[in-house]
Scaffold this active site. Structure first.
Site, mmCIF file in Angstrom:
data_model
loop_
_atom_site.group_PDB
_atom_site.id
_atom_site.type_symbol
_atom_site.label_atom_id
_atom_site.label_comp_id
_atom_site.label_asym_id
_atom_site.label_seq_id
_atom_site.Cartn_x
_atom_site.Cartn_y
_atom_site.Cartn_z
ATOM 1 N N CYS A 173 0.981 -1.094 -0.362
ATOM 2 C CA CYS A 173 -0.593 -0.374 0.036
ATOM 3 C C CYS A 173 0.668 1.114 0.164
ATOM 4 O O CYS A 173 1.074 1.951 -0.759
ATOM 5 C CB CYS A 173 -0.392 -0.151 1.196
ATOM 6 N N HIS A 177 1.223 5.416 -1.556
ATOM 7 C CA HIS A 177 -0.089 5.783 -0.507
ATOM 8 C C HIS A 177 0.701 6.440 0.539
ATOM 9 O O HIS A 177 0.624 7.026 1.430
ATOM 10 C CB HIS A 177 -0.510 5.164 -0.167
ATOM 11 N N ARG A 222 -13.488 -0.970 -1.577
ATOM 12 C CA ARG A 222 -12.269 -0.466 -1.974
ATOM 13 C C ARG A 222 -10.475 -1.185 -1.632
ATOM 14 O O ARG A 222 -9.672 -0.927 -1.991
ATOM 15 C CB ARG A 222 -12.035 0.983 -0.850
ATOM 16 N N CYS A 226 -7.807 -2.476 -4.458
ATOM 17 C CA CYS A 226 -6.189 -1.906 -3.796
ATOM 18 C C CYS A 226 -5.438 -3.247 -4.480
ATOM 19 O O CYS A 226 -4.729 -3.319 -5.124
ATOM 20 C CB CYS A 226 -6.245 -1.541 -2.620
#
Lengths: 265, 106
Positions: A173, A177, A222, A226
């Protein structure tokens, strides 16, 4: 002409106020939709479903404890995920609803999971229920406590997963991010290590109405998307991994003013 | 069963700002479902908005309107408490009517 100049001034202001990260070009449209969000129709439908007697046991969800007392929905979203003693688990909103629908209404887990995400041919009850419960925390601040050991463990596990690179693309992630101003095509990506950006993300999505999909999507959707984008194996619905990530992310958004359902591309 | 609409009517001077959200699949007749079969046309054909029973908007829609459509209009000469009613009818003759009272603006 005056109008035009006002528009230019507004654009200039947006650029300036964007500062550290690119101004969100969708913010204008989102502002226009704020009070006319089709997601509200999902919340309306969710409210009806919540109180309706359904399933083999012909029960409503009025006895469902989302962490603030049986049948209470006000402020429930703001403090989830949290530890529940009856299941001895940390649960997010969706996994908790799953428990309630199985235990109280006698619906089968398989059926609910099969219909967890709606599509153009059929609507999902889960997406409606989540919209309704999310909207009942509007105006409150995100406040995920880590008072139970298991909540803290989940938070730590989520943090670990967030930064752990894996899969065929060696992604985590954090790859997308943890920097300001990153994008996928034209979509700005929030920097999830910045509490300010996190508050804005967590408190206004998910659940959010997605214009491109003509439906409300949830946090579980979501996250599984991802996961797919990182080419990882399918993320199990309401799995421990998804709850761990949600705990980490929601906790990082503590203090954000909730405004749900949101609006997204 | 058709879902209720969400209607807001707020007074701004003597004009009511009416905003309507409808939930409808608005099928274009061109989409194929998971089995590869064409999903038949299903769209709202007519929308009628009345102000205290008097028609102020009578629209004929086509399948070009989006899914879950939004409609906004201004109604002149409205007063707080006036009734705004909206009725849509689709090509399968399903109907939905919802009514709200005009609320005073801030």
């Amino acid at each position: 002409m005056l109008k035009l100049r006002g528009g230019i001034a507004a654009i200039a202001f947006l650029c300036l106020s964007g500062g550290a990260y690119a101004a969100d070009p969708l913010a204008v449209g989102r502002q226009m939709l704020a009070d006319d969000n089709p997601g509200d129709l999902w919340a309306q439908r969710g409210e009806r479903l919540f109180h309706e007697k359904r399933g083999p046991k012909q029960a409503s969800l009025d006895q469902c404890d989302l962490g603030v007392g049986p049948g209470k929905v006000e402020g429930a979203f703001a403090q989830l995920p949290r530890y529940f003693s009856d299941t001895d688990k940390v649960q997010d909103l969706e996994s908790r609803l799953l428990t309630c629908m199985v235990e109280l209404q006698g619906l089968t887990r398989e059926d609910i999971v099969k219909n967890r995400f709606g599509n153009l041919d059929r609507m999902s009850d889960m997406e409606a229920l989540v919209s309704f419960i999310g909207s009942k925390s509007n105006g409150m601040k995100m406040n995920v406590r880590l008072s139970h050991q298991k909540e803290y463990d989940m938070y730590k596990a989520g943090e670990y997963i967030f930064f752990r690179r894996n899969g065929p693309l060696d992604f985590s992630c954090a790859t997308c991010h943890t920097e300001n101003g990153k994008r996928i095509r034209l979509q700005d990506l929030p920097n999830m290590t910045d509490p300010k950006q996190m508050q804005a993300v967590v408190a206004t999505a998910w659940p959010a109405y997605r214009g491109t999909q003509s439906t409300v999507r949830t946090m579980q959707h979501r996250l599984s998307d991802c996961n797919w984008q990182m080419r990882l194996p399918d993320l199990g619905y309401a799995s421990d991994m998804s709850v761990a990530l949600t705990t980490y992310l929601n906790r990082s958004g503590n203090g954000g003013m909730i405004e749900l359902p949101g609006v997204r591309r | 069963m058709a879902e209720p609409m969400k209607i807001r009517a707020t007074l701004q001077g003597d004009v009511a700002d009416v905003r309507i959200l409808m939930m409808h699949p608005m099928e274009t007749g061109q989409r194929k479902d998971a089995k590869g079969e064409i999903v038949p046309l299903h769209f709202i054909q007519s929308v009628v908005v009345t102000h205290n029973g008097k028609t102020v908007l009578d629209a004929q829609w086509s399948q070009a309107i989006s899914r879950n459509p939004f409609l906004g209009l201004h109604v002149k000469g409205a007063k707080a408490g006036d009734k705004i009613a909206v009725t849509w009818t689709d090509n399968k003759n399903e109907k939905r009517t919802d009514e709200v009272a005009v609320t005073p603006g801030s």
